[in-house]
Design an enzyme around this catalytic site. Structure first.
Site, PDB file in Angstrom:
ATOM      1  N   HIS A 238      23.355  29.582   5.529  1.00 56.84           N
ATOM      2  CA  HIS A 238      23.117  28.134   5.691  1.00 56.84           C
ATOM      3  C   HIS A 238      21.663  27.948   6.169  1.00 56.84           C
ATOM      4  O   HIS A 238      21.411  27.569   7.312  1.00 56.84           O
ATOM      5  CB  HIS A 238      24.119  27.571   6.700  1.00 56.84           C
ATOM      6  CG  HIS A 238      24.195  26.075   6.716  1.00 56.84           C
ATOM      7  ND1 HIS A 238      23.510  25.269   5.831  1.00 56.84           N
ATOM      8  CD2 HIS A 238      24.900  25.225   7.525  1.00 56.84           C
ATOM      9  CE1 HIS A 238      23.784  24.007   6.095  1.00 56.84           C
ATOM     10  NE2 HIS A 238      24.620  23.944   7.116  1.00 56.84           N
TER      11      HIS A 238
ATOM     12  N   GLN B  60      20.223  24.642   7.899  1.00 60.97           N
ATOM     13  CA  GLN B  60      20.596  24.503   9.310  1.00 60.97           C
ATOM     14  C   GLN B  60      19.681  25.344  10.183  1.00 60.97           C
ATOM     15  O   GLN B  60      19.317  24.939  11.295  1.00 60.97           O
ATOM     16  CB  GLN B  60      22.061  24.927   9.502  1.00 60.97           C
ATOM     17  CG  GLN B  60      22.561  24.761  10.926  1.00 60.97           C
ATOM     18  CD  GLN B  60      22.748  23.300  11.312  1.00 60.97           C
ATOM     19  OE1 GLN B  60      23.371  22.546  10.592  1.00 60.97           O
ATOM     20  NE2 GLN B  60      22.211  22.900  12.462  1.00 60.97           N
TER      21      GLN B  60
ATOM     22  N   ASP C  88      29.895  28.635  16.371  1.00 66.41           N
ATOM     23  CA  ASP C  88      30.300  27.819  15.214  1.00 66.41           C
ATOM     24  C   ASP C  88      31.827  27.871  15.160  1.00 66.41           C
ATOM     25  O   ASP C  88      32.461  28.651  15.889  1.00 66.41           O
ATOM     26  CB  ASP C  88      29.648  28.408  13.940  1.00 66.41           C
ATOM     27  CG  ASP C  88      29.831  27.533  12.704  1.00 66.41           C
ATOM     28  OD1 ASP C  88      30.266  26.368  12.832  1.00 66.41           O
ATOM     29  OD2 ASP C  88      29.544  28.020  11.596  1.00 66.41           O
TER      30      ASP C  88
ATOM     31  N   CYS D 261      26.072  24.099  14.981  1.00 65.86           N
ATOM     32  CA  CYS D 261      25.641  23.338  13.801  1.00 65.86           C
ATOM     33  C   CYS D 261      26.485  22.101  13.570  1.00 65.86           C
ATOM     34  O   CYS D 261      26.055  21.188  12.871  1.00 65.86           O
ATOM     35  CB  CYS D 261      25.650  24.245  12.562  1.00 65.86           C
ATOM     36  SG  CYS D 261      27.293  24.838  12.097  1.00 65.86           S
TER      37      CYS D 261
ATOM     38  N   ARG E  99      25.595  22.814  -2.427  1.00 62.79           N
ATOM     39  CA  ARG E  99      26.530  23.375  -1.430  1.00 62.79           C
ATOM     40  C   ARG E  99      27.735  23.899  -2.207  1.00 62.79           C
ATOM     41  O   ARG E  99      28.426  23.132  -2.883  1.00 62.79           O
ATOM     42  CB  ARG E  99      26.971  22.311  -0.422  1.00 62.79           C
ATOM     43  CG  ARG E  99      28.105  22.794   0.474  1.00 62.79           C
ATOM     44  CD  ARG E  99      28.397  21.886   1.640  1.00 62.79           C
ATOM     45  NE  ARG E  99      27.374  22.027   2.670  1.00 62.79           N
ATOM     46  CZ  ARG E  99      27.524  21.619   3.941  1.00 62.79           C
ATOM     47  NH1 ARG E  99      28.647  21.042   4.332  1.00 62.79           N
ATOM     48  NH2 ARG E  99      26.551  21.769   4.812  1.00 62.79           N
TER      49      ARG E  99
ATOM     50  N   ARG F 298      17.952  18.001  11.355  1.00 62.96           N
ATOM     51  CA  ARG F 298      18.251  18.273   9.943  1.00 62.96           C
ATOM     52  C   ARG F 298      17.378  17.366   9.067  1.00 62.96           C
ATOM     53  O   ARG F 298      16.846  17.786   8.049  1.00 62.96           O
ATOM     54  CB  ARG F 298      19.742  18.027   9.640  1.00 62.96           C
ATOM     55  CG  ARG F 298      20.709  18.967  10.358  1.00 62.96           C
ATOM     56  CD  ARG F 298      20.545  20.406   9.919  1.00 62.96           C
ATOM     57  NE  ARG F 298      20.664  20.548   8.478  1.00 62.96           N
ATOM     58  CZ  ARG F 298      21.821  20.642   7.802  1.00 62.96           C
ATOM     59  NH1 ARG F 298      22.958  20.645   8.465  1.00 62.96           N
ATOM     60  NH2 ARG F 298      21.834  20.790   6.483  1.00 62.96           N
TER      61      ARG F 298
HETATM   62  N1  NVA Z   1      30.468  27.893   9.135  1.00 62.36           N
HETATM   63  C1  NVA Z   1      30.740  26.515   8.811  1.00 62.36           C
HETATM   64  C2  NVA Z   1      29.484  25.701   8.873  1.00 62.36           C
HETATM   65  C3  NVA Z   1      29.674  24.236   8.606  1.00 62.36           C
HETATM   66  C4  NVA Z   1      28.391  23.471   8.589  1.00 62.36           C
HETATM   67  C5  NVA Z   1      31.350  26.435   7.426  1.00 62.36           C
HETATM   68  O1  NVA Z   1      30.882  27.148   6.522  1.00 62.36           O
HETATM   69  O2  NVA Z   1      32.294  25.676   7.245  1.00 62.36           O
HETATM   70  N1   CP Z   2      26.031  21.387  10.000  1.00 64.17           N
HETATM   71  C1   CP Z   2      26.308  20.954   8.774  1.00 64.17           C
HETATM   72  O1   CP Z   2      25.866  21.484   7.756  1.00 64.17           O
HETATM   73  O2   CP Z   2      27.144  19.865   8.759  1.00 64.17           O
HETATM   74  P1   CP Z   2      27.820  19.194   7.491  1.00 64.17           P
HETATM   75  O3   CP Z   2      28.904  20.130   7.011  1.00 64.17           O
HETATM   76  O4   CP Z   2      28.390  17.909   8.021  1.00 64.17           O
HETATM   77  O5   CP Z   2      26.805  18.964   6.424  1.00 64.17           O
END
Ligand code: NVA
Ligand code: CP
Length: 304
Positions: free
Chosen positions: A133, A136, A221, A261, A106, A289
């Site tokens: 992502h 997800q 989101d 998500c 990540r 997930r």
């Molecule tokens: N769009 C959000 C998703 C978090 C799972 C982010 O990138 O922070």
């Molecule tokens: N939806 C998702 O990826 O959540 P986290 O940021 O908690 O991993």
């Protein structure tokens, strides 16, 4: 790993048939989990998990997935590894490849993830970048299939920021063949290249009402993703009118679903009566997930 090694950096790393196969396998894993009959299919395998951003769901689901499959997962943060002290990412990828069987990452830059994967000798999984992502997406699609059947030919509304999740929906619309209708404020549109590539599978419309009309699934989101915290106030102004509320949900098709998500901000991108109401499947979505990623790990380590 032989020549057949596969990464999962983008939805496009799977064919439509493989995407559906993983969704179906994820549903099997869920049923086995619920009936207490799951098997340890990946004994002694190790997943290295690099997290340069916060995570609850992704970290826990991957770690539990490896435990249930009979393997092990190692959490690696930049704060207490050499990654945070500037060791080249290619060197980190080579070193981890000597020891672990699969690596999830990540991070911010999708290009950095691609460089990491190019240097890795083992499969690499995108656990979220600023662009996409895809893990997800597997869980979201499994959740839709579980509740409403195949998503091919259905209509999906994306409301809010044209962010990494929106981009992943655009790719998935093209791969699985559904119609994605996006309502984003001006200046917050999704990636133009991905949108162009999706052709008639994805389009932007002027209002959230138009996007939700006849939709089988409504998705939103957060307005400020990780790394955009300083823009929160400016984004709250730009996104007013883009909150998913019951009035919008009334525009949808019969038996429409709501997904997010998570983490969610009630009262910003979604009202509490929607996310906590009967159309919402966010808890199944979060739970999937675990099951979808078990299917992904099995695919990459045994079939990929
Ligand atoms: N769009 C959000 C998703 C978090 C799972 C982010 O990138 O922070
Ligand atoms: N939806 C998702 O990826 O959540 P986290 O940021 O908690 O991993």
């Amino acid at each position: 790993m032989g020549d057949s090694m596969r990464h999962f950096l983008s939805e496009d790393d799977l064919s439509a048939a493989e995407f559906r196969q993983i969704i179906q396998r994820g549903s099997e894993f869920r049923r086995e989990h619920e009936s207490g009959t799951s098997e340890a299919l990946l004994p002694r395998r190790t997943l290295g998990m690099i997290f340069e951003k916060s995570s609850t769901r992704t970290r826990v689901s991957f770690e539990v997935a490896m435990t249930q499959l009979g393997g092990h997962a190692i959490y690696l943060s930049p704060n207490d590894t050499q990654i945070g002290r500037g060791e080249p990412i290619e060197d980190t990828a080579r070193v981890l490849s000597e020891m672990v069987d699969v690596i999830s990452v990540r991070t911010f830059s999708h290009t950095a993830l691609e460089r990491f994967a190019a240097a890795s000798q083992v499969p690499v999984i995108n656990a979220l970048t600023d662009l996409l992502h895809p893990c997800q997406m597997l869980a979201d699609m499994q959740t839709f299939f579980d509740h409403s059947g195949d998503i091919g030919g259905k209509r999906v509304a994306w409301i809010g920021d044209g962010n990494n999740m929106c981009n992943s929906y655009i790719n998935t619309a093209r791969i699985l063949g559904f119609e994605l209708v996006i309502a984003c404020p001006k200046g917050y549109e999704p990636d133009a290249d991905l949108l162009a590539r999706a052709g008639s599978y994805a389009s932007c419309v002027a209002t959230p009402e138009e996007a939700c009309r006849g939709a089988d699934l409504v998705v939103t989101d957060v307005w400020a993703s990780m790394g955009q915290e300083a823009e929160q106030a400016e984004r709250e102004r730009a996104f007013s009118g883009y909150c998913v509320n019951m009035q919008l949900m009334q525009e949808t098709a019969d038996k429409a679903l709501f997904m997010h998500c998570l983490p969610a901000h009630r009262g910003e991108e979604v009202e509490a009566d929607v996310i906590d109401g009967p159309m919402s499947v966010v808890w199944a979505e979060a739970g999937n997930r675990l099951h979808a990623q078990k299917a992904l790990l099995e695919f990459l380590l045994t079939q990929g």
